[in-house]
Write a protein that holds these residues in place. Sequence first.
Motif, PDB file in Angstrom:
ATOM      1  N   ASP A 431       0.823  -1.212   0.000  1.00 44.08           N
ATOM      2  CA  ASP A 431       0.000   0.000   0.000  1.00 44.08           C
ATOM      3  C   ASP A 431       0.854   1.258   0.000  1.00 44.08           C
ATOM      4  OD1 ASP A 431      -2.084  -1.697  -0.009  1.00 44.08           O
ATOM      5  OD2 ASP A 431      -2.878  -1.188   1.963  1.00 44.08           O
ATOM      6  N   PHE A 432       2.029   1.204   0.650  1.00 47.48           N
ATOM      7  CA  PHE A 432       2.955   2.343   0.591  1.00 47.48           C
ATOM      8  C   PHE A 432       3.366   2.615  -0.860  1.00 47.48           C
ATOM      9  CE2 PHE A 432       4.320   1.778   5.189  1.00 47.48           C
ATOM     10  CZ  PHE A 432       3.804   2.991   5.596  1.00 47.48           C
ATOM     11  N   ILE A 433       3.694   1.525  -1.578  1.00 49.08           N
ATOM     12  CA  ILE A 433       4.104   1.668  -2.974  1.00 49.08           C
ATOM     13  C   ILE A 433       2.958   2.236  -3.814  1.00 49.08           C
ATOM     14  CG2 ILE A 433       4.936   0.437  -5.020  1.00 49.08           C
ATOM     15  CD1 ILE A 433       6.981   0.511  -2.773  1.00 49.08           C
ATOM     16  N   LEU A 434       1.760   1.687  -3.636  1.00 46.22           N
ATOM     17  CA  LEU A 434       0.598   2.165  -4.396  1.00 46.22           C
ATOM     18  C   LEU A 434       0.281   3.613  -4.055  1.00 46.22           C
ATOM     19  CD1 LEU A 434      -1.723  -0.976  -4.147  1.00 46.22           C
ATOM     20  CD2 LEU A 434      -0.273  -0.292  -6.054  1.00 46.22           C
ATOM     21  N   TYR A 435       0.452   3.958  -2.792  1.00 51.94           N
ATOM     22  CA  TYR A 435       0.253   5.345  -2.356  1.00 51.94           C
ATOM     23  C   TYR A 435       1.222   6.262  -3.112  1.00 51.94           C
ATOM     24  CZ  TYR A 435       0.075   9.293   0.970  1.00 51.94           C
ATOM     25  OH  TYR A 435      -0.061  10.516   1.548  1.00 51.94           O
ATOM     26  N   ALA A 436       2.475   5.800  -3.254  1.00 49.44           N
ATOM     27  CA  ALA A 436       3.503   6.624  -3.898  1.00 49.44           C
ATOM     28  C   ALA A 436       3.244   6.826  -5.387  1.00 49.44           C
ATOM     29  CB  ALA A 436       4.881   5.988  -3.691  1.00 49.44           C
ATOM     30  N   ILE A 437       2.615   5.835  -6.030  1.00 45.32           N
ATOM     31  CA  ILE A 437       2.403   5.921  -7.489  1.00 45.32           C
ATOM     32  C   ILE A 437       0.936   6.193  -7.824  1.00 45.32           C
ATOM     33  CG2 ILE A 437       4.386   4.418  -7.948  1.00 45.32           C
ATOM     34  CD1 ILE A 437       2.411   2.140  -8.482  1.00 45.32           C
ATOM     35  N   ALA A 438       0.216   6.787  -6.892  1.00 50.54           N
ATOM     36  CA  ALA A 438      -1.226   7.019  -7.078  1.00 50.54           C
ATOM     37  C   ALA A 438      -1.531   7.816  -8.347  1.00 50.54           C
ATOM     38  CB  ALA A 438      -1.801   7.722  -5.852  1.00 50.54           C
ATOM     39  N   ASP A 439      -0.718   8.836  -8.618  1.00 47.31           N
ATOM     40  CA  ASP A 439      -0.954   9.651  -9.821  1.00 47.31           C
ATOM     41  C   ASP A 439      -0.828   8.818 -11.096  1.00 47.31           C
ATOM     42  OD1 ASP A 439      -1.402  11.853  -8.258  1.00 47.31           O
ATOM     43  OD2 ASP A 439       0.632  12.660  -8.473  1.00 47.31           O
ATOM     44  N   ASP A 440       0.164   7.922 -11.118  1.00 47.79           N
ATOM     45  CA  ASP A 440       0.354   7.065 -12.289  1.00 47.79           C
ATOM     46  C   ASP A 440      -0.789   6.064 -12.439  1.00 47.79           C
ATOM     47  OD1 ASP A 440       2.746   8.281 -12.963  1.00 47.79           O
ATOM     48  OD2 ASP A 440       3.924   6.928 -11.712  1.00 47.79           O
ATOM     49  N   ILE A 441      -1.315   5.579 -11.321  1.00 48.95           N
ATOM     50  CA  ILE A 441      -2.453   4.650 -11.371  1.00 48.95           C
ATOM     51  C   ILE A 441      -3.665   5.335 -11.978  1.00 48.95           C
ATOM     52  CG2 ILE A 441      -4.084   3.323  -9.958  1.00 48.95           C
ATOM     53  CD1 ILE A 441      -1.761   2.787  -8.021  1.00 48.95           C
ATOM     54  N   ARG A 442      -3.907   6.579 -11.566  1.00 42.88           N
ATOM     55  CA  ARG A 442      -5.054   7.326 -12.102  1.00 42.88           C
ATOM     56  C   ARG A 442      -4.880   7.586 -13.596  1.00 42.88           C
ATOM     57  NH1 ARG A 442      -5.267   9.627  -6.848  1.00 42.88           N
ATOM     58  NH2 ARG A 442      -3.605  11.077  -7.335  1.00 42.88           N
ATOM     59  N   ASP A 443      -3.611   7.749 -14.029  1.00 43.18           N
ATOM     60  CA  ASP A 443      -3.335   8.001 -15.452  1.00 43.18           C
ATOM     61  C   ASP A 443      -3.140   6.704 -16.242  1.00 43.18           C
ATOM     62  OD1 ASP A 443      -3.434  10.689 -14.898  1.00 43.18           O
ATOM     63  OD2 ASP A 443      -1.260  10.887 -14.637  1.00 43.18           O
ATOM     64  N   ASN A 444      -3.429   5.539 -15.584  1.00 43.63           N
ATOM     65  CA  ASN A 444      -3.231   4.232 -16.233  1.00 43.63           C
ATOM     66  C   ASN A 444      -1.802   4.034 -16.724  1.00 43.63           C
ATOM     67  OD1 ASN A 444      -5.850   3.156 -15.880  1.00 43.63           O
ATOM     68  ND2 ASN A 444      -6.591   4.448 -17.559  1.00 43.63           N
ATOM     69  N   PHE A 445      -0.847   4.606 -15.986  1.00 42.16           N
ATOM     70  CA  PHE A 445       0.584   4.444 -16.247  1.00 42.16           C
ATOM     71  C   PHE A 445       0.993   4.934 -17.643  1.00 42.16           C
ATOM     72  CE2 PHE A 445      -0.809   1.112 -13.312  1.00 42.16           C
ATOM     73  CZ  PHE A 445       0.001   1.395 -12.225  1.00 42.16           C
ATOM     74  N   SER A 446       0.276   5.919 -18.141  1.00 44.68           N
ATOM     75  CA  SER A 446       0.556   6.419 -19.492  1.00 44.68           C
ATOM     76  C   SER A 446       1.852   7.214 -19.569  1.00 44.68           C
ATOM     77  CB  SER A 446      -0.614   7.282 -19.982  1.00 44.68           C
ATOM     78  OG  SER A 446      -0.845   8.346 -19.073  1.00 44.68           O
ATOM     79  N   ASN A 447       2.241   7.876 -18.472  1.00 40.60           N
ATOM     80  CA  ASN A 447       3.453   8.710 -18.498  1.00 40.60           C
ATOM     81  C   ASN A 447       4.525   8.205 -17.536  1.00 40.60           C
ATOM     82  OD1 ASN A 447       2.355  10.649 -20.362  1.00 40.60           O
ATOM     83  ND2 ASN A 447       1.087  11.417 -18.675  1.00 40.60           N
ATOM     84  N   THR A 448       4.506   6.921 -17.248  1.00 35.35           N
ATOM     85  CA  THR A 448       5.469   6.359 -16.300  1.00 35.35           C
ATOM     86  C   THR A 448       6.861   6.302 -16.919  1.00 35.35           C
ATOM     87  OG1 THR A 448       3.722   4.992 -15.377  1.00 35.35           O
ATOM     88  CG2 THR A 448       5.959   4.399 -14.805  1.00 35.35           C
ATOM     89  N   LYS A 449       7.831   6.883 -16.217  1.00 35.34           N
ATOM     90  CA  LYS A 449       9.193   6.929 -16.745  1.00 35.34           C
ATOM     91  C   LYS A 449      10.219   6.255 -15.822  1.00 35.34           C
ATOM     92  CE  LYS A 449       8.439  11.249 -19.298  1.00 35.34           C
ATOM     93  NZ  LYS A 449       8.859  12.655 -19.472  1.00 35.34           N
ATOM     94  N   LEU A 450       9.845   6.073 -14.567  1.00 38.35           N
ATOM     95  CA  LEU A 450      10.824   5.591 -13.599  1.00 38.35           C
ATOM     96  C   LEU A 450      10.757   4.100 -13.321  1.00 38.35           C
ATOM     97  CD1 LEU A 450      10.667   8.473 -10.966  1.00 38.35           C
ATOM     98  CD2 LEU A 450      12.320   8.162 -12.799  1.00 38.35           C
ATOM     99  N   TYR A 451       9.713   3.431 -13.743  1.00 41.79           N
ATOM    100  CA  TYR A 451       9.552   2.029 -13.382  1.00 41.79           C
ATOM    101  C   TYR A 451       8.568   1.345 -14.329  1.00 41.79           C
ATOM    102  CZ  TYR A 451       5.184   3.740 -11.444  1.00 41.79           C
ATOM    103  OH  TYR A 451       3.947   4.323 -11.312  1.00 41.79           O
ATOM    104  N   GLN A 452       8.552   0.018 -14.260  1.00 45.18           N
ATOM    105  CA  GLN A 452       7.553  -0.778 -14.974  1.00 45.18           C
ATOM    106  C   GLN A 452       6.569  -1.351 -13.954  1.00 45.18           C
ATOM    107  OE1 GLN A 452       9.353  -3.859 -17.315  1.00 45.18           O
ATOM    108  NE2 GLN A 452      10.714  -2.469 -18.418  1.00 45.18           N
TER     109      GLN A 452
END
Length: 702
Positions: A431-452
Amino acid sequence: MWQELNTMTVQGSNINKKKYKKNYEIIKNKKLTSENIKFKLYPKSSVKINILTNIEEKNKYSDYEKENDIDISDFEDEELMAELTAKQIIDMINSKKNINYRDIIILKRSLKGSVNIYSRVFKKHNIPLFIDYSQAVFEVLEVSLFIDFLKIIDNIRQDEALLAVLLSSIGNFDIDDITKIKIYDMKEKYFYNIFFKYAREVQDELSEKIAKFIKKIENYADIERYMQLDEFIDYIMTDSSYKDYISTMPQGEMRIQNLKIINEKAREFIQNENKSLFHFLMYIDAILKNKSDDITPKSISKEQNLVRLMSIHKSKGLESRIVIINDLQKKFNMQDKNKAILLDAKYGIGSNYVDIQDDYYMPTLAKKAVLSEYESGARAEEIRILYVALTRAKNDIILNSIGKATYYKLIENIRTGFFSKGLESINNYQDFILYAIADDIRDNFSNTKLYQFNEIDIKDIILAEEEKTDLRQKFEDMLKNISLSEEEKKLIREKYTYDYEYKDYITKQVKTSVTSLAKKNIELKSKYIVEKLFDYDYHKKINDFTPEKIGTLNHLFLQHIDFKKNYTSDDLEKQLADMIKSDFITQEESEVINLKQVYNFIKSDIGKRIKKSQNIYQEESFIDSYDGTLLSGVIDLFFEEDNHLVLLDYKTDSVRKEDVKEHAKMYKEQINLYKTAINKAFDKEVKQSYIYFLSVGEIVEI
């Protein structure tokens, strides 16, 4: 993502301890940037977040059909995670030429309960593994079995240890022997009593075998009084031929080295005043119960090409090219908060308020303050441990987790915006990890640059094992391309393609329960049954309990009912309060025990028949043979009436009155197994069998 994780580390460290403020810049409601904090930045391809998901759980409200005949519930989380990790390691070794096993470290918050599973899975995949864990040696089969051997030498009246030794090379008993002994006296609760009784009262080969075993254990117990502990341990290892047997097993030399640890511990122990076997076993038990792990890592040479598995604590100060962090979904250990009295340097003592007159207790305001401080401090510590894990990798970092029901709910809440913004409700690393990437989750990982970010279907891991190429076929293909005579090929086949005579028994289930057999039957038939809707107050009570847990608690309460008594509603309430007071159940668990349903059951026609009966048998356990396996079960209740027996099984299933007869058919096999077990143990026939559904107060004859 790493910026946000560092933000959490800063904020998390400040949750409870003011002293951490001087070490970090406190930043609220904004992400950290490279200007105000230094952090590791990996290429996107080097950081992977993997969530093992169950498509059936994800689509449980849809019309999803099983495409493969696989029961995912048969696979433990640890086994799934070990299989995933092994697959990842094999893929890396095969795809990256400059990667060796020694370049990979697997980190877990705790290794307790993981040792045997990882060892077995990695051995199956031919991955060399070094487990850096101080208690690991006591969990491996050969050591744990020998400890059981020592336990029964000290005191043979221990069912678990006795059964383990009897079924080992030391005892040389088999499942049929154990079953024959157990069914000799089905009324006796403890196996060791039946064991001695059989030896005294029966004259056959098995009783002679039992007598020899008992004599052997008694001799060892006598010798132990006169020998130094470490010498005695070495003596029984040799005299019982246990060391010889272990040396013939696969990886025999390593197993012998594991056994030597017991001798080493014995030599350490005899430096103390209490040098008896009993106190040594207490010493070993203390090691096993100690959840802490030695922070100093064991040293292995650089030449040893091994994958290392260790706790996050032990990884402090170490770095590796590739780090795999597993089990991010596991909840933090906060068991101390359940203690009746909590202590804190700032808030002092926090205890419960106990009302002796009305027989209840509740946490005081002081305890709530101490509890809040404790939870904040524990959560801050977990954030720091996660930070340690995330900073061990030089090149690649892989985060593995299993998506439970809460995962799907949290993902949905993040996407819709309905999720907690604070850290107070988070109780696991995932949940800590999901909390940290919440913005990417909302964007369906469309602009993710740091991780897969990958969701992996659990079935892909399971099916990958089942779809392996037949090694025998590969061997035959190889022989075709070799210029040898048929006689020579025959000799090679005999040497390298040996067929184990009992290979069908390798995957055969050794033991099963009546409940598990019935459960499989129910799952196949109950797909379209609409469950009864509960009122809101009751739904709130049961929300934190599984149906199985609710059933267990209600059965526990009924187990303590004396059907010969005249109960009132007040009597049932008093009995429930007594069970809470005696720590049989907790206050929260008591709330899912429906006293009204129990009262209706006692006052029903079947309840009156039970009261008038000659003899009543409640919660009777049995062991029997079934389809080549050991079958165990517990019968809720049966009673003697007019010189015959009547079987009754009560269920807590949510079912409508009009559906009870159809629903009861699902338990027909279970009831038949119970009847067979009773018929074997008693001379009297089971003439009637019933299922009573507590939720609707209906009874069905089977």
